[in-house]
Design an enzyme around this catalytic site. Sequence first.
Site, PDB file in Angstrom:
ATOM      1  N   ALA A   1       0.821  -1.216   0.000  1.00 15.50           N
ATOM      2  CA  ALA A   1       0.000   0.000   0.000  1.00 15.50           C
ATOM      3  C   ALA A   1       0.854   1.264   0.000  1.00 15.50           C
ATOM      4  O   ALA A   1       0.336   2.369   0.093  1.00 15.50           O
ATOM      5  CB  ALA A   1      -0.943   0.009   1.202  1.00 15.50           C
TER       6      ALA A   1
ATOM      7  N   ASP B   1      19.428   2.652 -10.501  1.00 18.81           N
ATOM      8  CA  ASP B   1      20.701   3.352 -10.724  1.00 18.81           C
ATOM      9  C   ASP B   1      21.212   3.100 -12.137  1.00 18.81           C
ATOM     10  O   ASP B   1      21.719   4.000 -12.794  1.00 18.81           O
ATOM     11  CB  ASP B   1      21.725   2.887  -9.675  1.00 18.81           C
ATOM     12  CG  ASP B   1      21.159   2.977  -8.279  1.00 18.81           C
ATOM     13  OD1 ASP B   1      20.784   4.084  -7.872  1.00 18.81           O
ATOM     14  OD2 ASP B   1      21.040   1.940  -7.605  1.00 18.81           O
TER      15      ASP B   1
ATOM     16  N   HIS C   1      23.357   0.302  -3.209  1.00 20.44           N
ATOM     17  CA  HIS C   1      22.335   1.247  -3.681  1.00 20.44           C
ATOM     18  C   HIS C   1      22.343   2.431  -2.719  1.00 20.44           C
ATOM     19  O   HIS C   1      21.581   2.490  -1.761  1.00 20.44           O
ATOM     20  CB  HIS C   1      20.945   0.610  -3.731  1.00 20.44           C
ATOM     21  CG  HIS C   1      19.877   1.649  -3.934  1.00 20.44           C
ATOM     22  ND1 HIS C   1      19.758   2.361  -5.103  1.00 20.44           N
ATOM     23  CD2 HIS C   1      18.930   2.136  -3.113  1.00 20.44           C
ATOM     24  CE1 HIS C   1      18.775   3.234  -4.990  1.00 20.44           C
ATOM     25  NE2 HIS C   1      18.257   3.123  -3.784  1.00 20.44           N
TER      26      HIS C   1
ATOM     27  N   ILE D   1       5.578   3.059  -3.848  1.00 17.97           N
ATOM     28  CA  ILE D   1       6.105   2.206  -4.930  1.00 17.97           C
ATOM     29  C   ILE D   1       5.067   1.138  -5.285  1.00 17.97           C
ATOM     30  O   ILE D   1       4.799   0.872  -6.457  1.00 17.97           O
ATOM     31  CB  ILE D   1       7.448   1.555  -4.527  1.00 17.97           C
ATOM     32  CG1 ILE D   1       8.522   2.644  -4.388  1.00 17.97           C
ATOM     33  CG2 ILE D   1       7.887   0.512  -5.554  1.00 17.97           C
ATOM     34  CD1 ILE D   1       9.877   2.155  -3.914  1.00 17.97           C
TER      35      ILE D   1
ATOM     36  N   ASN E   1      15.023  -0.044   1.586  1.00 14.63           N
ATOM     37  CA  ASN E   1      16.379   0.374   1.958  1.00 14.63           C
ATOM     38  C   ASN E   1      16.711   0.133   3.426  1.00 14.63           C
ATOM     39  O   ASN E   1      15.802   0.169   4.257  1.00 14.63           O
ATOM     40  CB  ASN E   1      16.542   1.869   1.649  1.00 14.63           C
ATOM     41  CG  ASN E   1      16.872   2.079   0.196  1.00 14.63           C
ATOM     42  OD1 ASN E   1      17.632   1.306  -0.383  1.00 14.63           O
ATOM     43  ND2 ASN E   1      16.303   3.113  -0.403  1.00 14.63           N
TER      44      ASN E   1
ATOM     45  N   VAL F   1      13.915  -4.287  -2.397  1.00 14.86           N
ATOM     46  CA  VAL F   1      13.931  -2.867  -2.777  1.00 14.86           C
ATOM     47  C   VAL F   1      14.050  -1.986  -1.536  1.00 14.86           C
ATOM     48  O   VAL F   1      14.720  -0.958  -1.544  1.00 14.86           O
ATOM     49  CB  VAL F   1      12.641  -2.513  -3.561  1.00 14.86           C
ATOM     50  CG1 VAL F   1      12.548  -1.016  -3.815  1.00 14.86           C
ATOM     51  CG2 VAL F   1      12.611  -3.268  -4.885  1.00 14.86           C
TER      52      VAL F   1
HETATM   53  P1  NAX Z   1       6.304   4.034   1.537  1.00 20.22           P
HETATM   54  O1  NAX Z   1       6.626   4.499   2.909  1.00 20.22           O
HETATM   55  O2  NAX Z   1       5.373   4.810   0.674  1.00 20.22           O
HETATM   56  O3  NAX Z   1       5.724   2.554   1.621  1.00 20.22           O
HETATM   57  C1  NAX Z   1       6.310   1.558   2.394  1.00 20.22           C
HETATM   58  C2  NAX Z   1       5.199   0.618   2.826  1.00 20.22           C
HETATM   59  O4  NAX Z   1       5.801  -0.472   3.492  1.00 20.22           O
HETATM   60  C3  NAX Z   1       4.193   1.272   3.793  1.00 20.22           C
HETATM   61  O5  NAX Z   1       2.882   1.106   3.278  1.00 20.22           O
HETATM   62  C4  NAX Z   1       4.406   0.487   5.078  1.00 20.22           C
HETATM   63  O6  NAX Z   1       3.200   0.327   5.812  1.00 20.22           O
HETATM   64  C5  NAX Z   1       4.932  -0.839   4.539  1.00 20.22           C
HETATM   65  N1  NAX Z   1       5.664  -1.644   5.519  1.00 20.22           N
HETATM   66  C6  NAX Z   1       6.484  -1.209   6.506  1.00 20.22           C
HETATM   67  N2  NAX Z   1       6.923  -2.260   7.218  1.00 20.22           N
HETATM   68  C7  NAX Z   1       6.377  -3.366   6.657  1.00 20.22           C
HETATM   69  C8  NAX Z   1       6.452  -4.737   6.957  1.00 20.22           C
HETATM   70  N3  NAX Z   1       7.178  -5.204   7.992  1.00 20.22           N
HETATM   71  N4  NAX Z   1       5.772  -5.608   6.169  1.00 20.22           N
HETATM   72  C9  NAX Z   1       5.035  -5.176   5.139  1.00 20.22           C
HETATM   73  N5  NAX Z   1       4.908  -3.876   4.815  1.00 20.22           N
HETATM   74  C10 NAX Z   1       5.593  -2.977   5.570  1.00 20.22           C
HETATM   75  O7  NAX Z   1       7.720   3.809   0.825  1.00 20.22           O
HETATM   76  P2  NAX Z   1       8.038   3.638  -0.731  1.00 20.22           P
HETATM   77  O8  NAX Z   1       8.264   4.973  -1.329  1.00 20.22           O
HETATM   78  O9  NAX Z   1       7.050   2.735  -1.345  1.00 20.22           O
HETATM   79  O10 NAX Z   1       9.487   2.950  -0.651  1.00 20.22           O
HETATM   80  C11 NAX Z   1       9.639   1.645  -0.146  1.00 20.22           C
HETATM   81  C12 NAX Z   1      11.108   1.351   0.087  1.00 20.22           C
HETATM   82  O11 NAX Z   1      11.833   1.414  -1.140  1.00 20.22           O
HETATM   83  C13 NAX Z   1      11.815   2.348   1.018  1.00 20.22           C
HETATM   84  O12 NAX Z   1      12.636   1.636   1.917  1.00 20.22           O
HETATM   85  C14 NAX Z   1      12.668   3.156   0.066  1.00 20.22           C
HETATM   86  O13 NAX Z   1      13.778   3.723   0.716  1.00 20.22           O
HETATM   87  C15 NAX Z   1      13.049   2.100  -0.932  1.00 20.22           C
HETATM   88  N6  NAX Z   1      13.566   2.538  -2.218  1.00 20.22           N
HETATM   89  C16 NAX Z   1      14.520   1.780  -2.808  1.00 20.22           C
HETATM   90  C17 NAX Z   1      15.017   2.067  -4.058  1.00 20.22           C
HETATM   91  C18 NAX Z   1      16.045   1.185  -4.698  1.00 20.22           C
HETATM   92  O14 NAX Z   1      16.482   1.533  -5.818  1.00 20.22           O
HETATM   93  N7  NAX Z   1      16.491   0.077  -4.107  1.00 20.22           N
HETATM   94  C19 NAX Z   1      14.579   3.273  -4.787  1.00 20.22           C
HETATM   95  C20 NAX Z   1      13.277   3.815  -4.329  1.00 20.22           C
HETATM   96  C21 NAX Z   1      13.017   3.730  -2.840  1.00 20.22           C
HETATM   97  O15 NAX Z   1      13.596   4.851  -2.232  1.00 20.22           O
END
Ligand code: NAX
Length: 327
Positions: free
Chosen positions: A13, A161, A189, A16, A133, A131
């Site tokens: 939800a 990247d 990353h 991403i 971080n 994905v």
């Molecule tokens: P959001 O904060 O919009 O969404 C994250 C979702 O994960 C939230 O809905 C939250 O409730 C849920 N969540 C948290 N803990 C959980 C768990 N234990 N089990 C299941 N769901 C859980 O973040 P969003 O922008 O979607 O980014 C998600 C992650 O991707 C972040 O850690 C972000 O830093 C990372 N990214 C990684 C990238 C990469 O290239 N590797 C690039 C994009 C992004 O920054």
Amino acid sequence: MKTPIRVAVTGAAGQIGYSLLFRIASGAMFGPDQPVILQLIEAPVEKALKALEGVAMELDDCAFPLLKGIVQTADPAVGFKDANWCLLVGAKPRGPGMERADLLKDNGKIFIGQGQVIDAVAAADARIAVVGNPANTNCMIAASQAKRLPADRFTAMVRLDQNRAQSQLAKKAGVDLTAVKDIFIYGNHSPSMFPAFAHATINGQPATAVITDSAWLQGPFCETVGKRGAAIIAARGSSSAASAANALVDHVRSLVTPGAIHSIAVKSEGRYGFDANVWAGMPVRTTTPGSYEVITSYVMDDFAKSKIAATNKELAEERAFVADMIQ
Ligand code: NAX
């Protein structure tokens, strides 16, 4: 009709997730004739689970012919059950004043739990792409919990990247994006990662013969790619979402396409001078769907070696922070 594959997505939800799920259900990730069942996992938080309901309603409203089922859950044992692909997007964001070490530890706990459950209940052919971080280290932690699934099933995403680097080289050279090939990402990353421009080609020529401004390649190019995420936050007010979801589609699509050559973060096993037990970006060639071999033939010059040493240092430090979490 092929048997549907089960795709578990954490953080479903989140922002991403909101770009990703519709691409998976439309066939962009696994192909136009491959049905899917989406197993959507959210944190056990009322607001997140309510938002997930809304996302599932929208998926229904798309009437995707390939979407054969939707599971919504806060229970990883339900969400990862029999999953063929586990896309670990959900993670705890870095809060104000939070130290990097605290972020590593808080997320480490999530990825310990998920690694254990995936190992216990996912399909025998399960593949895991991380994905959330810090993606490389989270991937390493999840893999360390697995007894049944081998370490090479666990990959972390550096494709965003790679895509950023390809786009920047094309812009600088004034060529179509598709003219740029073989640009691969090494390391973490994070801003420390290294886009190895010396091996890239532009219209079949070495990129360094087309872009002769080596100061730009070593300086602004590497910095722009490394700090692109921060630039997007500064401009948009939120972190990259659609491009991150697109990169995950590319990551998995390339991993299921034999012959594809692309960057993913894998257990280094000492390749390219990385510490053996860190997960580092490097080029791979997909062999059979879901499997790959690391391309080890690239020779690094002194500049590349210094960049790889820097990103390796950061990965080794992250590993040291979470050493007590790794089995
Ligand atoms: P959001 O904060 O919009 O969404 C994250 C979702 O994960 C939230 O809905 C939250 O409730 C849920 N969540 C948290 N803990 C959980 C768990 N234990 N089990 C299941 N769901 C859980 O973040 P969003 O922008 O979607 O980014 C998600 C992650 O991707 C972040 O850690 C972000 O830093 C990372 N990214 C990684 C990238 C990469 O290239 N590797 C690039 C994009 C992004 O920054």
